[in-house]
Write a protein that holds these residues in place. Structure first.
Motif, PDB file in Angstrom:
ATOM      1  N   GLU A  67       0.872  -1.183   0.000  1.00 10.98           N
ATOM      2  CA  GLU A  67       0.000   0.000   0.000  1.00 10.98           C
ATOM      3  C   GLU A  67       0.910   1.234   0.000  1.00 10.98           C
ATOM      4  O   GLU A  67       1.017   1.959   1.000  1.00 10.98           O
ATOM      5  CB  GLU A  67      -0.917  -0.024   1.234  1.00 10.98           C
ATOM      6  CG  GLU A  67      -2.039   0.984   1.128  1.00 10.98           C
ATOM      7  CD  GLU A  67      -3.014   0.941   2.303  1.00 10.98           C
ATOM      8  OE1 GLU A  67      -2.882   0.060   3.172  1.00 10.98           O
ATOM      9  OE2 GLU A  67      -3.893   1.813   2.352  1.00 10.98           O
ATOM     10  N   ASP A  97      -2.727  -1.518  -2.938  1.00 11.67           N
ATOM     11  CA  ASP A  97      -3.922  -1.117  -2.193  1.00 11.67           C
ATOM     12  C   ASP A  97      -3.850   0.377  -1.854  1.00 11.67           C
ATOM     13  O   ASP A  97      -2.766   0.989  -1.908  1.00 11.67           O
ATOM     14  CB  ASP A  97      -3.983  -1.956  -0.901  1.00 11.67           C
ATOM     15  CG  ASP A  97      -5.402  -2.199  -0.417  1.00 11.67           C
ATOM     16  OD1 ASP A  97      -6.304  -1.459  -0.837  1.00 11.67           O
ATOM     17  OD2 ASP A  97      -5.595  -3.123   0.398  1.00 11.67           O
ATOM     18  N   CYS A 154      -6.283  -1.891  -6.165  1.00 14.26           N
ATOM     19  CA  CYS A 154      -7.259  -2.152  -5.107  1.00 14.26           C
ATOM     20  C   CYS A 154      -7.321  -0.875  -4.275  1.00 14.26           C
ATOM     21  O   CYS A 154      -6.309  -0.194  -4.113  1.00 14.26           O
ATOM     22  CB  CYS A 154      -6.760  -3.328  -4.266  1.00 14.26           C
ATOM     23  SG  CYS A 154      -7.760  -3.641  -2.809  1.00 14.26           S
TER      24      CYS A 154
END
Ligand code: DGJ
Length: 736
Positions: free
Chosen positions: A398, A466, A514
């Protein structure tokens, strides 16, 4: 047929009224036409967008009542209507009045053609170009503008839409997607009434949870799947957007789409330029599905990263183990997915953090080093295990985020987004912060996260990227005080620059977009990503609704769709694995569970589904979609199919969405087949004790498209295996 762009000369030869000096620009694709008048010294007018015009019709267009509206209305002179652009000039003048200075066309290497209409303000050296890129193979036209400030001082852009389209007033319906986390991609279809319909996003980082930057307009009343004149529009932008339709007292619905300018005025210093993101337009007289097919083809061929490469069948670890990562568990999952025929294992959140191990969502983002307590032999050993099992390995990151509890934040508190004089708002886990991608140093860090991982471990085949927070405070520690309004835009410019560098260095890694589930299903981000995560909700029944909506604009190849556990972790619904597999197989198939918890029978069904999916993968991932019966129509069944472009192979999906005794369901009529071809029917993922009555039988496309097949309402299985779910996947193969 070749795309053609003709500058057709003066109005006299074309029969336009003698008072108008027409310079017709015909921006056409094989099945659509966008007709402009770009007379030098005049204002750029749009005459028509829709079905392709013949030379005869083009010649008489003016007499037929062409729209003759400004193709890109600017603000200031007679400012009653909505404008696509509004500017404060260097001397404070808020009016803009542009005239056409030239028209140019260029062919691009990807087969597209760009037409640029150059304009300049009549009194200020402020240049505005309106661009149209035509994709002949897909009937899509992208439009965007670029402006350049040649004035003596700074020009402020107050509004800067990508495009405008007048749509003739009538029984026009708007189809749009709405929703929320775990309920993305819901369909809303409503008639356009007087007043303004606005669709906008203000999240800052993610933009497809609560609404979507894509719409369809059905021109013949209530939207139909396979008939009716339909316009599709997709804003290709990953940040805040605004789409609105103003239905006023004119004969038009005025559609505008672009970056959301709220709190985002953009200052252009002398000599600086600004380019808007493209707005992709398409038109089809084959209804909503026709527009979807155009967008899917265009997306796969021109926007989705590696859109023409088959996607692997994967197991993702998140719902299987959440943060409980360790080496034996990862190895077990890899063995299990390999034994069911899967091709890739992805280790989700929880693998990293040295000083602060990531055991829950409140620490460690930014510290992208392996947690050696959980994984003593590191990432390479996991890659080796994957290889031993004959599968590929992927990993979760992320990179746009950090936590207050992280080494990155301890060293560089200046890298986060925060407003001056105020504490930073903290998100997920009570500690999550967003890194300021407007800052080139942050761009370097994000690049290095991916570059280091993929360079050190060339065995990493897949990255799940993410992004679990919005921009929570309006404040950049990098931007100057007078440019704070650039934050939302510069964040995405920074993200794009970083992604450009990543893709230049690592073109072959599969990367999933995502963002708290389906927060990044948009055509602005997909040029760097191979797919998106559709939703954190993997409940198969609800997925039918979410994937239905998502398929309006995005192809199955890009739509991550996983078989999850039962009871489901979000809805707690219990759904048999057959139904879960039949739904997941209509997108990019994967698994989201701990295989250890599956029964042998479930494993057998999934193994069969994976093997069947491999056979139909090219049809699903590269075929044309025909949606047949919508779950939103409440008929108790939903159904769609994918057909190869050659119409020699197809997959038909049928899912029962509710169960009542002696219920009457419609018999689903197919679409998209060749009426003159003969198809053999084979059921996939079969669980019944005996084959369907039409198993192995042949039918003409004509029969299937006028009558369909009578699908039994239930499965014929042993008594204890009965359930309230029923679904079928049929393959239709041409018999030559
Ligand atoms: C949100 C994603 O949508 C999930 O799939 C999962 O990756 C978690 N983040 C991990 O924290």
């Amino acid at each position: 047929m070749k795309q053609s762009l003709l500058i057709l000369g003066s109005m006299l030869t074309l029969g336009f009224p003698a008072t108008i000096n027409a310079e017709i620009v015909n921006v056409s694709t094989p099945n659509t036409s966008l007709i402009l008048n770009a007379e030098k010294g005049g204002s750029l007018k749009i005459l028509h967008y829709g079905d392709r015009l013949s030379a005869t019709d083009l010649n008489s267009l003016s007499e037929a009542g062409a729209s003759w509206r400004d193709a890109y209305p600017v603000y200031g002179i007679l400012p009653q209507g909505e404008a696509a652009m509004s500017v404060t000039h260097a001397d404070g003048n808020m009016t803009t009045d542009v005239e056409v200075t030239g028209v140019e066309t260029k062919n691009d290497t990807d087969g597209s053609t760009v037409t640029t209409i150059s304009m300049r303000d009549k009194v200020y050296p402020f240049d505005l170009n309106v661009n149209y890129r035509t994709y002949p193979g897909e009937d899509v036209i992208e439009t965007w503008v670029d402006v350049k400030n040649n004035e003596k001082g700074t020009v402020k852009l107050n509004r800067f839409m990508s495009g405008y389209l007048p749509v003739r007033y009538g029984n026009v319906w708007l189809s749009q997607l709405y929703g929320s986390w775990a309920n993305e991609g819901r369909v809303s279809e409503t008639p356009l009434t007087h007043g303004v319909r606005m669709i906008k996003n203000k999240d800052g980082a993610r933009n497809s949870h609560t609404s979507h930057g894509e719409i369809m307009l059905s021109l013949d009343g209530k939207p139909q799947e396979n008939t009716g004149r339909t316009i599709g529009a997709a804003l290709c932008y990953s940040g805040n957007y605004k789409l609105f339709i103003d239905t006023d007292d004119s004969n038009y619905h005025h559609f505008f789409a672009g970056i959301n300018e709220e709190n985002s005025a953009y200052n252009l210093k002398k000599g600086e330029s600004f380019v808007t993101p493209p707005l992709a337009l398409t038109y089809s007289d084959e209804g909503l599905s026709g527009v979807s097919r155009n967008f899917h083809r265009w997306g796969r061929n021109h926007r989705l990263h590696d859109g023409n490469k088959e996607r692997k069948i994967l197991l993702n670890s998140w719902e299987g183990v959440y943060f409980d990562i360790d080496e034996p568990t990862m190895a077990g999952m890899m063995e299990d997915i390999a034994s069911m025929g899967g091709e890739l294992f992805v280790m989700d959140d929880g693998w990293f953090g040295d000083k602060y191990p990531r055991d829950n969502d409140s620490t460690s983002l930014g510290d992208w080093v392996v947690d050696t307590d959980k994984l003593p032999n590191g990432i390479q050993s996991l890659i080796d295990t994957a290889e031993k099992n004959g599968i590929k390995f992927g990993i979760w990151i992320e990179p746009e985020m950090t936590n207050t509890v992280s080494e990155l934040y301890e060293k560089h508190p200046e890298y986060i987004i925060k407003a001056p004089k105020r504490p930073a708002t903290q998100g997920r886990g009570g500690t999550q912060l967003v890194l300021d991608l407007a800052n080139p140093k942050v761009q370097d860090i994000v690049f290095q996260v991916v570059d280091t991982l993929t360079t050190k471990y060339p065995g990493i085949d897949y990255i799940k990227w993410d992004a679990n927070a919005p921009i929570m405070d309006h404040g950049s520690q990098y931007l100057t005080a007078d440019n704070q309004s650039h934050l939302y835009i510069d964040y995405h410019k920074g993200l794009e620059k970083t992604l450009d560098r990543i893709r230049a260095a690592h073109p072959n890694v599969t990367i999933q977009a995502c963002a708290s589930g389906g927060g990044r299903a948009n055509w602005g981000i997909l040029p760097w990503f191979d797919e998106f995560w559709t939703s954190d909700n993997n409940d198969a029944l609800q997925r039918i609704y979410m994937q239905w909506g998502t398929s309006y604009f995005f192809p199955a190849i890009a739509m991550g769709s996983h078989i999850s556990a039962s009871p489901n972790h979000q809805t707690f619904r219990r759904i048999p694995v057959k139904f879960r597999a039949d739904v997941a197989m209509s997108g990019r198939l994967g698994l989201e569970l701990q295989p250890k918890n599956m029964t042998d029978e479930e494993k057998g069904i999934v193994k069969q589904a994976i093997s069947d999916y491999k056979a139909i993968r090219p049809i699903v991932q590269f075929g044309d979609i025909y949606r047949l019966v919508s779950p939103y129509d409440g008929k108790g069944v939903a159904s769609l199919m994918y057909v190869t472009p050659e119409k020699d192979d197809a997959v038909f999906y049928w899912w029962k969405t509710e169960t009542f005794m002696n219920q009457q369901l419609p018999r689903v009529v197919m679409a998209g087949l060749n009426p003159d071809k003969t198809y053999k029917v084979t059921e996939l993922n079969r669980i019944d004790n005996e084959p369907l009555s039409f198993e192995g039988k042949t039918f003409t496309g004509k029969y299937l498209m006028s009558n369909g097949l009578e699908i039994p309402l239930t499965h014929k299985v042993d008594y204890h295996k009965n359930s309230d779910y029923s679904s079928r996947v049929l393959r239709l193969t041409e018999v030559k």
